[in-house]
Design a protein around this motif. Structure first.
Motif, short mmCIF file in Angstrom:
data_model
loop_
_atom_site.label_atom_id
_atom_site.label_comp_id
_atom_site.label_asym_id
_atom_site.label_seq_id
_atom_site.Cartn_x
_atom_site.Cartn_y
_atom_site.Cartn_z
N ASP A 191 0.75 -1.12 -0.24
CA ASP A 191 -0.01 0.01 -0.10
C ASP A 191 0.93 1.13 0.16
O ASP A 191 0.64 2.25 -0.66
CB ASP A 191 -0.93 0.02 1.09
CG ASP A 191 -2.05 -1.04 1.00
OD1 ASP A 191 -2.22 -1.54 -0.07
OD2 ASP A 191 -2.30 -1.58 2.36
N MET A 214 2.14 1.73 -3.42
CA MET A 214 1.15 2.16 -4.45
C MET A 214 0.95 3.62 -3.99
O MET A 214 0.79 4.56 -4.76
CB MET A 214 -0.19 1.75 -4.12
CG MET A 214 -1.41 1.93 -4.75
SD MET A 214 -1.47 1.65 -6.43
CE MET A 214 -1.95 -0.04 -6.35
N LEU A 215 0.82 4.03 -2.79
CA LEU A 215 0.73 5.81 -2.61
C LEU A 215 2.06 6.27 -3.04
O LEU A 215 1.85 7.63 -3.41
CB LEU A 215 0.60 5.64 -1.03
CG LEU A 215 0.26 7.31 -0.56
CD1 LEU A 215 -1.12 7.72 -0.92
CD2 LEU A 215 0.17 7.18 1.08
N ALA A 234 2.21 6.84 -6.76
CA ALA A 234 1.24 7.76 -7.56
C ALA A 234 1.39 9.04 -6.96
O ALA A 234 1.24 9.87 -7.72
CB ALA A 234 -0.36 7.32 -6.93
N SER A 263 -4.89 10.67 -1.43
CA SER A 263 -4.32 9.88 -0.49
C SER A 263 -5.15 9.47 0.86
O SER A 263 -5.04 8.51 1.30
CB SER A 263 -3.19 11.08 0.06
OG SER A 263 -2.21 11.22 -1.12
N ALA A 280 -6.49 6.40 -0.17
CA ALA A 280 -5.80 5.29 -0.11
C ALA A 280 -5.49 4.92 1.00
O ALA A 280 -5.26 3.42 1.59
CB ALA A 280 -4.21 5.52 -1.02
N TRP A 297 -2.83 10.34 -11.54
CA TRP A 297 -2.93 9.40 -10.35
C TRP A 297 -3.34 7.91 -10.61
O TRP A 297 -2.76 6.91 -10.34
CB TRP A 297 -3.59 10.23 -9.10
CG TRP A 297 -3.68 9.66 -7.92
CD1 TRP A 297 -4.38 8.22 -7.54
CD2 TRP A 297 -2.91 9.89 -6.66
NE1 TRP A 297 -3.83 7.78 -6.25
CE2 TRP A 297 -3.21 8.73 -5.78
CE3 TRP A 297 -2.21 10.92 -6.49
CZ2 TRP A 297 -2.66 8.90 -4.49
CZ3 TRP A 297 -1.80 10.90 -5.20
CH2 TRP A 297 -1.85 10.07 -4.24
N GLU A 329 -1.15 4.70 -10.26
CA GLU A 329 -1.67 3.43 -9.49
C GLU A 329 -1.73 2.10 -10.50
O GLU A 329 -1.36 1.14 -10.15
CB GLU A 329 -3.01 3.92 -9.04
CG GLU A 329 -2.99 4.62 -7.85
CD GLU A 329 -4.43 4.66 -7.01
OE1 GLU A 329 -5.35 4.53 -7.72
OE2 GLU A 329 -4.40 4.99 -5.88
#
Length: 138
Positions: A5, A8-9, A12, A51, A54, A112, A116
């Motif tokens: 995770d 991923m954050l 992006a 954000s 996520a 974004w 992702e």
């Protein structure tokens, strides 16, 4: 937050931030200080909305897949409603250029989502097998 995770954050947020800075420069060149302010605000809005979404999905994933899906759908609905309220509120604003704001939000949101998608394609596939499956190996 799970490492995937966080990846991923980061995957992006970093490109979106870099392009957001570029959007501020483009806004400055095309619409002056009002355009730069609009692009900066749009960058903050997109990065903050995505954000928080996520982080909510990552938090919910600790509990179950169903909770994660509910958090994803709820965060999507909240984002849509918040953007509708934001667009309604800024309709008559003259402190920044609303066209630059709108185009920057659209561009950064698409960026974004694309970033992702790129991170997901680079990960190894994950298969979640039930714990009580019989071993049928020879």
């Amino acid at each position: 937050m799970h490492t995937s995770d966080a990846r991923m954050l980061r995957g992006a947020a970093i490109p979106t931030s870099v392009v957001g800075v570029g959007a501020v420069v483009i806004g400055l060149l095309t619409a002056g200080a009002k355009g730069a302010l609009a692009a900066a605000l749009a960058s903050v809005v997109v990065i903050a909305f995505f954000s928080v979404s996520a982080l909510a999905v990552s938090w919910a994933a600790k509990y179950s897949s169903q909770t994660m899906m509910l958090a994803a759908l709820a965060s999507y609905a909240v984002k849509i409603l918040a953007v509708m309220v934001l667009v309604t509120v800024i309709d008559g604003v003259s402190i920044f250029d609303t066209q630059v704001f709108g185009w920057t939000v659209i561009g950064l949101a698409l960026l974004w989502i694309g970033a992702e998608f790129r991170v997901v394609l680079q990960r190894r596939p994950y298969i979640d097998e039930p714990e009580n499956v019989l071993d049928r190996s020879p």
